[in-house]
Design a protein around this motif. Structure first.
Motif, PDB file in Angstrom:
ATOM      1  N   GLN A 249       0.832  -1.199   0.000  1.00  0.00           N
ATOM      2  CA  GLN A 249       0.000   0.000   0.000  1.00  0.00           C
ATOM      3  C   GLN A 249       0.870   1.254   0.000  1.00  0.00           C
ATOM      4  O   GLN A 249       0.572   2.232  -0.685  1.00  0.00           O
ATOM      5  CB  GLN A 249      -0.931  -0.001   1.204  1.00  0.00           C
ATOM      6  CG  GLN A 249      -1.931   1.141   1.163  1.00  0.00           C
ATOM      7  CD  GLN A 249      -2.936   1.063   2.293  1.00  0.00           C
ATOM      8  OE1 GLN A 249      -2.590   0.681   3.411  1.00  0.00           O
ATOM      9  NE2 GLN A 249      -4.160   1.450   2.007  1.00  0.00           N
ATOM     10  N   ARG A 250       1.974   1.219   0.748  1.00  0.00           N
ATOM     11  CA  ARG A 250       2.886   2.367   0.766  1.00  0.00           C
ATOM     12  C   ARG A 250       3.448   2.633  -0.621  1.00  0.00           C
ATOM     13  O   ARG A 250       3.515   3.779  -1.070  1.00  0.00           O
ATOM     14  CB  ARG A 250       4.023   2.128   1.752  1.00  0.00           C
ATOM     15  CG  ARG A 250       5.018   3.260   1.762  1.00  0.00           C
ATOM     16  CD  ARG A 250       6.062   3.111   2.845  1.00  0.00           C
ATOM     17  NE  ARG A 250       6.991   4.206   2.749  1.00  0.00           N
ATOM     18  CZ  ARG A 250       8.262   4.063   2.428  1.00  0.00           C
ATOM     19  NH1 ARG A 250       8.778   2.873   2.231  1.00  0.00           N
ATOM     20  NH2 ARG A 250       9.052   5.113   2.337  1.00  0.00           N
ATOM     21  N   VAL A 251       3.843   1.583  -1.337  1.00  0.00           N
ATOM     22  CA  VAL A 251       4.355   1.753  -2.698  1.00  0.00           C
ATOM     23  C   VAL A 251       3.283   2.382  -3.578  1.00  0.00           C
ATOM     24  O   VAL A 251       3.557   3.301  -4.348  1.00  0.00           O
ATOM     25  CB  VAL A 251       4.834   0.396  -3.278  1.00  0.00           C
ATOM     26  CG1 VAL A 251       5.116   0.498  -4.769  1.00  0.00           C
ATOM     27  CG2 VAL A 251       6.061  -0.094  -2.528  1.00  0.00           C
ATOM     28  N   MET A 252       2.049   1.915  -3.435  1.00  0.00           N
ATOM     29  CA  MET A 252       0.946   2.469  -4.209  1.00  0.00           C
ATOM     30  C   MET A 252       0.787   3.971  -3.927  1.00  0.00           C
ATOM     31  O   MET A 252       0.614   4.773  -4.848  1.00  0.00           O
ATOM     32  CB  MET A 252      -0.352   1.729  -3.886  1.00  0.00           C
ATOM     33  CG  MET A 252      -1.554   2.213  -4.670  1.00  0.00           C
ATOM     34  SD  MET A 252      -3.066   1.357  -4.186  1.00  0.00           S
ATOM     35  CE  MET A 252      -3.374   2.093  -2.594  1.00  0.00           C
ATOM     36  N   TYR A 253       0.871   4.355  -2.655  1.00  0.00           N
ATOM     37  CA  TYR A 253       0.721   5.765  -2.306  1.00  0.00           C
ATOM     38  C   TYR A 253       1.892   6.598  -2.787  1.00  0.00           C
ATOM     39  O   TYR A 253       1.724   7.720  -3.245  1.00  0.00           O
ATOM     40  CB  TYR A 253       0.525   5.944  -0.796  1.00  0.00           C
ATOM     41  CG  TYR A 253      -0.905   5.738  -0.387  1.00  0.00           C
ATOM     42  CD1 TYR A 253      -1.851   6.749  -0.548  1.00  0.00           C
ATOM     43  CD2 TYR A 253      -1.329   4.528   0.131  1.00  0.00           C
ATOM     44  CE1 TYR A 253      -3.168   6.554  -0.195  1.00  0.00           C
ATOM     45  CE2 TYR A 253      -2.654   4.319   0.490  1.00  0.00           C
ATOM     46  CZ  TYR A 253      -3.561   5.337   0.326  1.00  0.00           C
ATOM     47  OH  TYR A 253      -4.866   5.145   0.661  1.00  0.00           O
TER      48      TYR A 253
ATOM     49  N   GLU B 199      -1.070  14.501  -0.812  1.00  0.00           N
ATOM     50  CA  GLU B 199      -1.952  13.357  -0.533  1.00  0.00           C
ATOM     51  C   GLU B 199      -1.243  12.309   0.326  1.00  0.00           C
ATOM     52  O   GLU B 199      -1.839  11.737   1.239  1.00  0.00           O
ATOM     53  CB  GLU B 199      -2.438  12.723  -1.845  1.00  0.00           C
ATOM     54  CG  GLU B 199      -3.426  13.583  -2.604  1.00  0.00           C
ATOM     55  CD  GLU B 199      -3.684  13.085  -4.021  1.00  0.00           C
ATOM     56  OE1 GLU B 199      -4.762  13.390  -4.555  1.00  0.00           O
ATOM     57  OE2 GLU B 199      -2.813  12.392  -4.602  1.00  0.00           O
ATOM     58  N   ARG B 200       0.045  12.056   0.031  1.00  0.00           N
ATOM     59  CA  ARG B 200       0.813  11.087   0.831  1.00  0.00           C
ATOM     60  C   ARG B 200       0.906  11.555   2.276  1.00  0.00           C
ATOM     61  O   ARG B 200       0.697  10.772   3.206  1.00  0.00           O
ATOM     62  CB  ARG B 200       2.220  10.902   0.260  1.00  0.00           C
ATOM     63  CG  ARG B 200       2.238  10.160  -1.041  1.00  0.00           C
ATOM     64  CD  ARG B 200       3.620   9.674  -1.428  1.00  0.00           C
ATOM     65  NE  ARG B 200       4.652  10.675  -1.496  1.00  0.00           N
ATOM     66  CZ  ARG B 200       5.032  11.324  -2.608  1.00  0.00           C
ATOM     67  NH1 ARG B 200       4.422  11.080  -3.745  1.00  0.00           N
ATOM     68  NH2 ARG B 200       6.004  12.186  -2.573  1.00  0.00           N
ATOM     69  N   TYR B 201       1.220  12.827   2.479  1.00  0.00           N
ATOM     70  CA  TYR B 201       1.346  13.352   3.834  1.00  0.00           C
ATOM     71  C   TYR B 201       0.005  13.270   4.567  1.00  0.00           C
ATOM     72  O   TYR B 201      -0.058  12.818   5.713  1.00  0.00           O
ATOM     73  CB  TYR B 201       1.844  14.797   3.824  1.00  0.00           C
ATOM     74  CG  TYR B 201       1.845  15.397   5.204  1.00  0.00           C
ATOM     75  CD1 TYR B 201       2.843  15.079   6.112  1.00  0.00           C
ATOM     76  CD2 TYR B 201       0.819  16.255   5.612  1.00  0.00           C
ATOM     77  CE1 TYR B 201       2.835  15.606   7.397  1.00  0.00           C
ATOM     78  CE2 TYR B 201       0.807  16.777   6.894  1.00  0.00           C
ATOM     79  CZ  TYR B 201       1.813  16.449   7.780  1.00  0.00           C
ATOM     80  OH  TYR B 201       1.792  16.960   9.045  1.00  0.00           O
ATOM     81  N   GLU B 202      -1.070  13.701   3.930  1.00  0.00           N
ATOM     82  CA  GLU B 202      -2.384  13.707   4.575  1.00  0.00           C
ATOM     83  C   GLU B 202      -2.852  12.284   4.907  1.00  0.00           C
ATOM     84  O   GLU B 202      -3.422  12.052   5.974  1.00  0.00           O
ATOM     85  CB  GLU B 202      -3.421  14.435   3.717  1.00  0.00           C
ATOM     86  CG  GLU B 202      -3.188  15.936   3.625  1.00  0.00           C
ATOM     87  CD  GLU B 202      -3.228  16.649   4.976  1.00  0.00           C
ATOM     88  OE1 GLU B 202      -3.894  16.175   5.917  1.00  0.00           O
ATOM     89  OE2 GLU B 202      -2.574  17.693   5.104  1.00  0.00           O
TER      90      GLU B 202
ATOM     91  N   SER C 128      -3.728   8.286   9.012  1.00  0.00           N
ATOM     92  CA  SER C 128      -3.598   6.866   9.357  1.00  0.00           C
ATOM     93  C   SER C 128      -2.728   6.623  10.585  1.00  0.00           C
ATOM     94  O   SER C 128      -2.956   5.682  11.331  1.00  0.00           O
ATOM     95  CB  SER C 128      -3.006   6.086   8.181  1.00  0.00           C
ATOM     96  OG  SER C 128      -3.831   6.189   7.053  1.00  0.00           O
ATOM     97  N   PHE C 129      -1.708   7.460  10.778  1.00  0.00           N
ATOM     98  CA  PHE C 129      -0.733   7.238  11.845  1.00  0.00           C
ATOM     99  C   PHE C 129      -0.429   8.531  12.598  1.00  0.00           C
ATOM    100  O   PHE C 129       0.707   9.008  12.599  1.00  0.00           O
ATOM    101  CB  PHE C 129       0.567   6.661  11.274  1.00  0.00           C
ATOM    102  CG  PHE C 129       0.373   5.410  10.471  1.00  0.00           C
ATOM    103  CD1 PHE C 129       0.135   4.198  11.102  1.00  0.00           C
ATOM    104  CD2 PHE C 129       0.416   5.445   9.083  1.00  0.00           C
ATOM    105  CE1 PHE C 129      -0.049   3.040  10.365  1.00  0.00           C
ATOM    106  CE2 PHE C 129       0.236   4.296   8.339  1.00  0.00           C
ATOM    107  CZ  PHE C 129      -0.004   3.085   8.980  1.00  0.00           C
TER     108      PHE C 129
END
Length: 191
Positions: free
Chosen positions: A138-142, A150-153, A158-159
């Motif tokens: 999922q991280r690779v997809m993001y 979008e990655r930061y948000e 999520s964390f």
């Protein structure tokens, strides 16, 4: 610290009443100071580390000696280099404590014996390994499919516990961003 580990395992797999005593025979309890290395690149990884208290990161150095962070681990998470651990080849990654960290350490030479003694632990490891693989994919997809903002948000939503505890430059490295870019996102959110 063993009781924290058994409580976590019981969320995924039933354990016998004497699980604490069994695990105590196979798990070593260790404390790492802030910035202390659990694993250095170029060495063979010999253990899985369960974070009881604290925060760690796994990273490698680029050709330009820039840190590329590929994993964080907080309480109730594991951290290791599975490739090195299983292949017995030197790791390309370093693992470092970001905060003072207490770990339950399962050394590779004891792992199979523990699995034989407590098969539920092997089931637990399978479940968390599957979840770790799904999270990595999922991280690779993001990383490849979303904008930096979008990655930061997504990561922040999520964390949130990581955003509060991880230094901004490390978070930027993990997300493939610059610290300045994250500062701009945060300023925009607070405006």
């Amino acid at each position: 610290m063993i009781s924290e580990l058994t409580a976590h395992i019981r969320k995924f797999s039933p354990l016998p009443a004497d699980a604490d005593a069994i695990l105590a025979d196979y798990i070593e309890l260790r404390t790492f100071r802030k910035k202390e290395m659990l694993l250095r690149a170029g060495h063979v990884c010999n253990a899985n580390y369960f974070i009881v208290k604290g925060l760690c990161r796994s990273f490698q150095l680029s050709e330009k000696d820039t840190e590329i962070i590929n994993h964080f681990a907080i309480e109730n998470w594991w951290i290791t280099d599975y490739f090195s651990l299983e292949s017995r080849k030197p790791s390309e990654f370093s693992i470092q404590a970001i905060e003072d960290t207490q770990c339950a350490v399962l050394y590779r030479e004891r792992q199979d014996e523990l699995f034989d003694t407590l098969p539920q632990f092997e089931r637990y490891f399978r479940i968390i390994s599957q979840r770790a693989l799904a999270a990595a994919l999922q991280r690779v997809m993001y990383i490849f499919g979303n904008t930096g903002e979008e990655r930061y948000e997504h990561f922040r939503a999520s964390f949130p516990e990581f955003v509060q505890r991880v230094p901004q430059y490390m978070l930027a490295s993990y997300l493939g961003l610059t610290p300045e870019f994250i500062s701009k996102i945060r300023a925009k959110r607070n405006a």
